[in-house]
Write a protein that holds these residues in place. Structure first.
Motif, PDB file in Angstrom:
ATOM      1  N   CYS A 177       2.745  37.792  15.111  1.00  0.00           N
ATOM      2  CA  CYS A 177       2.309  37.111  13.880  1.00  0.00           C
ATOM      3  C   CYS A 177       1.424  35.924  14.237  1.00  0.00           C
ATOM      4  CB  CYS A 177       3.544  36.658  13.104  1.00  0.00           C
ATOM      5  SG  CYS A 177       3.209  35.573  11.704  1.00  0.00           S
ATOM      6  N   ASP A 179      -0.235  32.369  13.996  1.00  0.00           N
ATOM      7  CA  ASP A 179      -0.053  31.010  13.490  1.00  0.00           C
ATOM      8  C   ASP A 179      -1.457  30.407  13.438  1.00  0.00           C
ATOM      9  OD1 ASP A 179       0.870  28.584  12.704  1.00  0.00           O
ATOM     10  OD2 ASP A 179       1.954  28.120  14.551  1.00  0.00           O
ATOM     11  N   LYS A 192      -3.501  28.717  16.282  1.00  0.00           N
ATOM     12  CA  LYS A 192      -2.622  27.678  16.800  1.00  0.00           C
ATOM     13  C   LYS A 192      -1.635  28.295  17.782  1.00  0.00           C
ATOM     14  CE  LYS A 192      -0.963  24.962  13.669  1.00  0.00           C
ATOM     15  NZ  LYS A 192      -0.106  24.479  12.548  1.00  0.00           N
ATOM     16  N   VAL A 195       3.371  34.227  17.242  1.00  0.00           N
ATOM     17  CA  VAL A 195       4.833  34.347  17.226  1.00  0.00           C
ATOM     18  C   VAL A 195       5.184  35.830  17.262  1.00  0.00           C
ATOM     19  CG1 VAL A 195       6.960  33.785  16.011  1.00  0.00           C
ATOM     20  CG2 VAL A 195       4.987  32.235  15.859  1.00  0.00           C
ATOM     21  N   THR A 204       4.587  32.790   9.852  1.00  0.00           N
ATOM     22  CA  THR A 204       3.588  31.775   9.504  1.00  0.00           C
ATOM     23  C   THR A 204       2.387  32.355   8.768  1.00  0.00           C
ATOM     24  OG1 THR A 204       2.662  32.046  11.727  1.00  0.00           O
ATOM     25  CG2 THR A 204       4.236  30.240  11.404  1.00  0.00           C
ATOM     26  N   SER A 205       2.254  33.685   8.766  1.00  0.00           N
ATOM     27  CA  SER A 205       1.175  34.355   8.037  1.00  0.00           C
ATOM     28  C   SER A 205       1.523  35.842   7.969  1.00  0.00           C
ATOM     29  CB  SER A 205      -0.178  34.167   8.735  1.00  0.00           C
ATOM     30  OG  SER A 205      -0.264  34.984   9.896  1.00  0.00           O
TER      31      SER A 205
END
Length: 294
Positions: A177, A179, A192, A195, A204-205
């Motif tokens: 995922c 970030d 950033k 994950v 986070t998205s």
């Protein structure tokens, strides 16, 4: 001036394909056919459509069927021509000559990062795209996902590109995922972090890594110092995390329909959709589906 050309591809093909046993005891999982072409050949064609000229196939010691498929065989061509099968001869000639194929053996299966690292010597100072050997995409002409990622690499001035797509929120736990640090517009995002397989409520998205990356050769330096992680393997994501400490990395949300052909349902879906896209098969497949009594 920094070289931004991407003419090389690395396709890891050394995995055992245990999800497809027993067929993968006899043939490489990448050679399982989608209609009349191996799964692998759809990925090969995608990177060629992206402008790649040299393809490095990372194989295990027992995957000679991959090498045979891409090896030029003039004797077989002449045999087909002698039997009047000129179009068949032309077809197998095109398979073997559409790119320059290189082979590197991965003797120990120590993860995706380790597989990519095996290509270091042959890649040298060249930028390259990595595509997993069991993910295929269908796409409109001139819109190959590989081309989209390579264009994003140039746009980002040669920084690492992680390729993927927006997935349904309930599925993000199955993928890496993203970030996001910044939305750069036109499908490009500065990262950033990444994950791996987050809990759905912690994601986070909904932007997921889907088996495609573009790198400069400096990634090899980070792969060499990446410790073994999950499964006691060298993880490509861990190397990207190390690189991200020193320079920007980006995610590109590519356009195209992606199929996970390492999954049985994904593989079957790909076969049906590819068959429906072909004029020589479409009518018969539709007729068969309509006649099914489910």
């Amino acid at each position: 001036m920094r070289n931004l050309d991407v003419k090389w591809a690395v396709i890891p093909c050394a995995g055992n394909g245990t999800r497809f046993l027993p067929i993968t005891k006899g043939i490489a999982k990448e050679m399982c056919p989608i209609v009349d072409r191996p799964t692998l050949d759809y990925i090969v064609q995608e990177v060629i459509d992206g402008g790649v000229t040299d393809i490095v196939l990372i194989v295990s010691v027992d995957k000679d069927d991959i090498k045979r498929y891409y090896t030029y065989n003039p004797e077989y061509e002449q045999e087909l021509i002698a039997k009047g099968k000129v179009e068949a001869a032309k077809l197998i000639h095109e398979v073997a000559t559409k790119a320059r194929f290189h082979y590197v053996t991965q003797y120990e299966l120590l993860g995706l990062g380790h597989a990519v690292l095996q290509a270091k010597k042959i890649i040298g100072d060249n930028n390259f795209i990595v595509c997993c050997g069991d993910d295929i995409c269908t796409y409109k002409k001139d819109e190959a996902p590989a081309k989209q990622l390579i264009d994003a690499f140039k746009r980002s001035e040669g920084n690492t590109i992680v390729g993927g797509q927006t997935v349904p929120h309930e599925n993000i736990c199955r993928y890496g995922c993203m970030d996001i640090k910044k939305d750069c517009g036109s499908h490009l995002y500065e990262l950033k972090g990444i994950v791996e397989k987050p809990a759905i409520d912690k994601a986070t998205s909904d932007l997921a890594s889907l088996g495609k990356w573009v790198f400069s050769p400096k990634i090899f330096k980070y792969l060499e110092k990446t410790p073994r992680g999950a499964g006691c393997e060298i993880q490509l994501t861990d190397a990207i995390a190390l690189l991200m400490k020193d320079e920007p990395c980006y995610f590109y949300d590519f356009v195209g329909k992606r199929y996970d052909c390492g999954d049985k349902l994904g593989y079957l879906t790909a076969i049906i959709d590819v068959a429906l896209s072909r004029e020589d098969l479409k009518e018969g497949v539709i007729k068969h589906i309509k006649n099914l009594k489910i």
